[in-house]
Design an enzyme around this catalytic site. Sequence first.
Site, short mmCIF file in Angstrom:
data_model
loop_
_atom_site.label_atom_id
_atom_site.label_comp_id
_atom_site.label_asym_id
_atom_site.label_seq_id
_atom_site.Cartn_x
_atom_site.Cartn_y
_atom_site.Cartn_z
N ASP A 63 0.84 -1.20 0.00
CA ASP A 63 0.00 0.00 0.00
C ASP A 63 0.88 1.27 0.00
OD1 ASP A 63 -2.10 1.73 0.34
OD2 ASP A 63 -2.90 0.76 2.13
N GLU A 100 -2.34 1.37 -4.75
CA GLU A 100 -1.89 2.76 -4.85
C GLU A 100 -2.98 3.64 -5.46
OE1 GLU A 100 -2.11 2.86 -8.16
OE2 GLU A 100 -0.04 3.21 -8.84
N GLY A 147 -4.78 3.80 -7.96
CA GLY A 147 -4.89 4.17 -9.38
C GLY A 147 -3.85 5.18 -9.83
N ASP A 195 -10.44 4.23 -1.29
CA ASP A 195 -11.04 3.21 -0.41
C ASP A 195 -12.56 3.14 -0.54
OD1 ASP A 195 -8.46 3.16 0.44
OD2 ASP A 195 -8.94 3.25 2.57
C1 GLA Z 1 -5.40 2.29 2.86
C2 GLA Z 1 -5.91 1.17 1.97
C3 GLA Z 1 -6.96 0.37 2.73
C4 GLA Z 1 -6.35 -0.20 4.00
C5 GLA Z 1 -5.76 0.92 4.84
C6 GLA Z 1 -4.97 0.38 6.01
O1 GLA Z 1 -6.39 3.22 3.15
O2 GLA Z 1 -6.44 1.68 0.78
O3 GLA Z 1 -7.46 -0.68 1.91
O4 GLA Z 1 -5.36 -1.13 3.66
O5 GLA Z 1 -4.90 1.75 4.08
O6 GLA Z 1 -4.36 1.38 6.75
#
Ligand code: GLA
Length: 536
Positions: free
Chosen positions: A288, A327, A329, A350
Amino acid sequence: MKSVTASRSRQAVHVNLLIVYLVALLLGAMTAHAQTNLSGYWLLKIPNGDGTFRETYLELKQDGEAITGKLYGRGPNGTSVSGSFKGNQLHFATVDSARSGTPATGAAFAGRQMVYDGSYEHGKLLLQTTFHRAAVNGVAERTTDEATLPPARLALPELHDVPDNGLARTPPMGWNSWNKFAGKVDDATIRKTADAIVASGMSKAGYVYINIDDTWEGSRDAKGNITTNTKFPDMKALADYVHSKGLKIGIYSSPGPQTCAGYEGSYGHEEQDAATYASWGMDYLKYDLCSARRIYNPTVEDTRGLYQKMGDALARTGRPIVYSLCEYGVADVWKWGADVGGNLWRTTGDIQDNWASMDRLGFAELDIAAYAKPGHWNDPDMLEIGNGGMTGDEYRTHMSLWSMLAAPLLAGNDVADMTDETKSILMNADVIAIDQDHLAKPIQTVSVNGKSVVLMRSLHDGSAAVGLFNRGDQPVEISFRWDSLHLKPVLGEKALRAVDLWKHEPITVEGDSYAAMVPAHGVALLKVSAAAENRF
Ligand code: GLA
């Protein structure tokens, strides 16, 4: 004279005392002011309850009672804050600037305003905030400007293609801890989930990866190896347990120094961390971007370099590990995700457990559908089915749309506590079969009429999946022409067969077209075939 002199000198003493007194008062006032001027840099540490701290840097500017400044957490440039400091009561909150970012990256962090309240005591700020709906307390101490800066940029490798690892020939299926458990995930949650995935029949339906998302991380040991925090006492033993159930296990990290929840990331330790994951028996890594955005540019070159580093490191472990790029997109990841060894890549911010979020993320995938291929999938984020924020119709739309898109199916609910309806949605074998169709032909738009959208996907057996989606908030009749599916042999040569995959009943094929009343935010999902031998 003596007495005059004496009285003059007494007067002088008085004047001097007065001056001293005034200067003292002035100095005192200045000192008091200096003590209560909060301008400067602060490091706020909030205990996570697992032996680690969530660290946030604050840059505050005090002007009278007004407070402005920045909070350095996840974004590249910090998030603006504003508030007040009155009578030792400090209050400030993040100003929602996320919406001004690019749609993909901005959306990831939109709608999460942070509010801080507290006071100034003995040179420290005692602050309270809310994190994942719980009140948490922390202490901020003064720090320097330099301390707020991200670490120096480490060089990125020259770009090359990471060989395909041969995994995920159909979209990965499993479960991920984040949507339901977020920072509360622990060893017991994972074991309970593994048990429930088997007991509920989900593993038989194809859900095999049990993925631990953020907040498992501890600090690094003297040799720089990543450790677990107190929620995960023995990761190897946990992986063994999950494997003993016939399941696979996944883990999470970031190319940045910190993960999105502020835990230790893999920055500068990629090789070491990949080896650790392999030694624990991990089968899947979600990687991530998070704090790496403070160090690198959102360009193809930088982002691809970051993800290539870990792609290479995973390949060198020799263990088959599904590589999930997260990431949001950035830099059109769907165009190069496969080249860094990625098996799936998040294409959006998200997901949240509500209709607007799911609808927006899901339908945004149509334009890039052609980039999904066996081994390399577009990922519009994990499922929210069963988390309670949407209706049954909305969750059926969620499952139908994700399956039509050939998206990874990673349940995000508490599988140890599911209603029958949730089970019927997550375990609809006909819908899962669309998702897992090994041809992975891209979804096509048949028609868009206002909020009524008809989508289709050709399946390996010559049949087609057709989704009649009602994105509107009133029930509506949606129709399509049978011949718009271009099924071969064409209409007339053989009878078409159709079945409704949610009602589990055949549909009478007659006339030129089919029409169904579709509930608000709902879907009618059909499988249509011209092949006489095809049985549903
Ligand atoms: C980001 C990701 C989520 C999750 C959180 C965890 O927001 O997009 O899917 O993994 O981090 O902190």
